[in-house]
Enzyme design. Structure first.
Site, mmCIF file in Angstrom:
data_model
loop_
_atom_site.group_PDB
_atom_site.id
_atom_site.type_symbol
_atom_site.label_atom_id
_atom_site.label_comp_id
_atom_site.label_asym_id
_atom_site.label_seq_id
_atom_site.Cartn_x
_atom_site.Cartn_y
_atom_site.Cartn_z
ATOM 1 N N ASP A 132 0.873 -1.139 -0.007
ATOM 2 C CA ASP A 132 0.075 0.015 -0.030
ATOM 3 C C ASP A 132 0.903 1.235 -0.012
ATOM 4 O OD1 ASP A 132 -2.524 1.597 0.270
ATOM 5 O OD2 ASP A 132 -2.092 1.810 2.481
ATOM 6 N N CYS A 148 -11.074 2.658 -0.002
ATOM 7 C CA CYS A 148 -9.755 2.909 0.120
ATOM 8 C C CYS A 148 -9.177 2.134 1.600
ATOM 9 C CB CYS A 148 -9.593 4.653 0.598
ATOM 10 S SG CYS A 148 -7.954 4.942 1.148
HETATM 11 N N1 DGL Z 1 -4.952 3.221 0.942
HETATM 12 C C1 DGL Z 1 -4.706 3.797 -0.425
HETATM 13 C C2 DGL Z 1 -6.130 3.492 -1.137
HETATM 14 O O1 DGL Z 1 -6.742 2.298 -0.779
HETATM 15 C C3 DGL Z 1 -4.053 4.801 -0.764
HETATM 16 C C4 DGL Z 1 -4.453 5.969 -0.100
HETATM 17 C C5 DGL Z 1 -3.531 7.163 -0.547
HETATM 18 O O2 DGL Z 1 -2.450 7.146 -0.430
HETATM 19 O O3 DGL Z 1 -3.875 8.249 -0.910
HETATM 20 O O4 DGL Z 1 -6.563 4.017 -2.032
#
Ligand code: DGL
Length: 275
Positions: free
Chosen positions: A11, A189
């Site tokens: 991630d 997210c």
């Molecule tokens: N955790 C990530 C997602 O699921 C990214 C969040 C980010 O870095 O803006 O989109």
């Protein structure tokens, strides 16, 4: 593929730990390598080209670690880059399977018979329309609203998911869900489960919150059983964490979130992967 090799999870930062925790809970005997690209978080406000490059570089890191399965624990990379990364793997005869949180989240929605869905995610994820497209393919009759919540990942990354600043941000983005509630809210997210208590309090009680972290852990377990990838060793698996910025800061925030200290957090460099 060696069954005792690790599952690789990546991630942009802390958010993927929600996936790590879900995978660990379902498959405690599996070895796991986690990569958080903390030097470059957030991904959600970057251009598609940049997200694709970051995705390639993170995947390259996992190839070098000889993982048996890659879980893209980032919806932004899953939305914008998973096809490109899979194509690269096919062209280069790299046999590591890839599972993304987006497909898992969509699968979870499809199984639950939902008529009216709201999906929240980073700006890049929402602008990509990937959720809409995937949902249209699998469940054409669902009415889908999508809302970008760019501040949420930063609030989560700062460990402020239960602070009043989270309530304010939720009110900025999700007012319309209060007045016109969906049947379910899909957290598109992996950072957003860190705001789940605040979200639950804000929304009417009957709005079901679907978290793609558990959905992707289920999908990974199913895939691994079907493809004979499970680690035959039954004792607790090993875990290693890599970050591209301060291991100390990551370890401190991760401890707050996971409720336990992480033993093995190292700094790594993943740029110039040459893909
Ligand atoms: N955790 C990530 C997602 O699921 C990214 C969040 C980010 O870095 O803006 O989109």
């Amino acid at each position: 593929m060696i069954q005792s090799s690790a599952i690789g999870i990546f991630d942009s930062g802390l958010g993927g730990l929600t996936v790590f925790a879900a995978v660990k809970e379902r498959m405690p005997n599996e070895n796991i390598i986690y990569l958080g690209d903390t030097a470059r978080v957030p991904y959600g406000d970057k251009s598609p080209e940049t997200v694709l490059r970051f995705g390639y570089e993170n995947a390259q890191f996992m190839i070098e670690k000889n993982v048996k399965l890659i879980i893209i624990a980032c919806n932004t990379v899953s939305s914008l880059a998973i096809c490109g990364i899979r194509q690269y793997f096919t062209e280069n005869n790299i046999k590591i399977p890839i599972i993304g949180v987006l497909e898992a989240g969509v699968e979870a929605v499809v199984q639950q018979n939902i008529a009216n869905l709201a999906v929240i995610g980073t700006r890049a994820t929402i602008n990509s329309n990937a959720y809409r497209c995937e949902l249209r393919k699998k469940a054409n009759s669902i009415s889908v609203r999508t809302i970008a919540c760019p501040l949420f990942a930063l609030i989560a990354e700062e460990g402020l998911g239960n602070h009043k600043i989270a309530n304010l941000a939720i009110d900025i983005y999700l007012q319309e869900l209060r007045t016109n509630p969906p049947d379910a809210l899909l957290l598109g997210c992996t950072h957003y489960p860190l705001l789940i208590d605040a979200l639950q309090k804000y929304l009417p009680e009957n709005v079901k919150i679907i978290d793609s972290a558990h959905a992707v852990a289920n999908l990974a377990e199913k895939y691994m059983s079907e493809h004979n990838l499970n680690n035959p060793i039954t004792e607790n698996g090993k875990e290693a964490f890599y970050v591209t910025d301060s291991p100390e800061i990551f370890a401190a925030q991760a401890e707050k979130f996971l409720g336990r200290a992480l033993q093995n957090v190292q700094k790594t460099v993943i740029d110039n992967a040459g893909l």
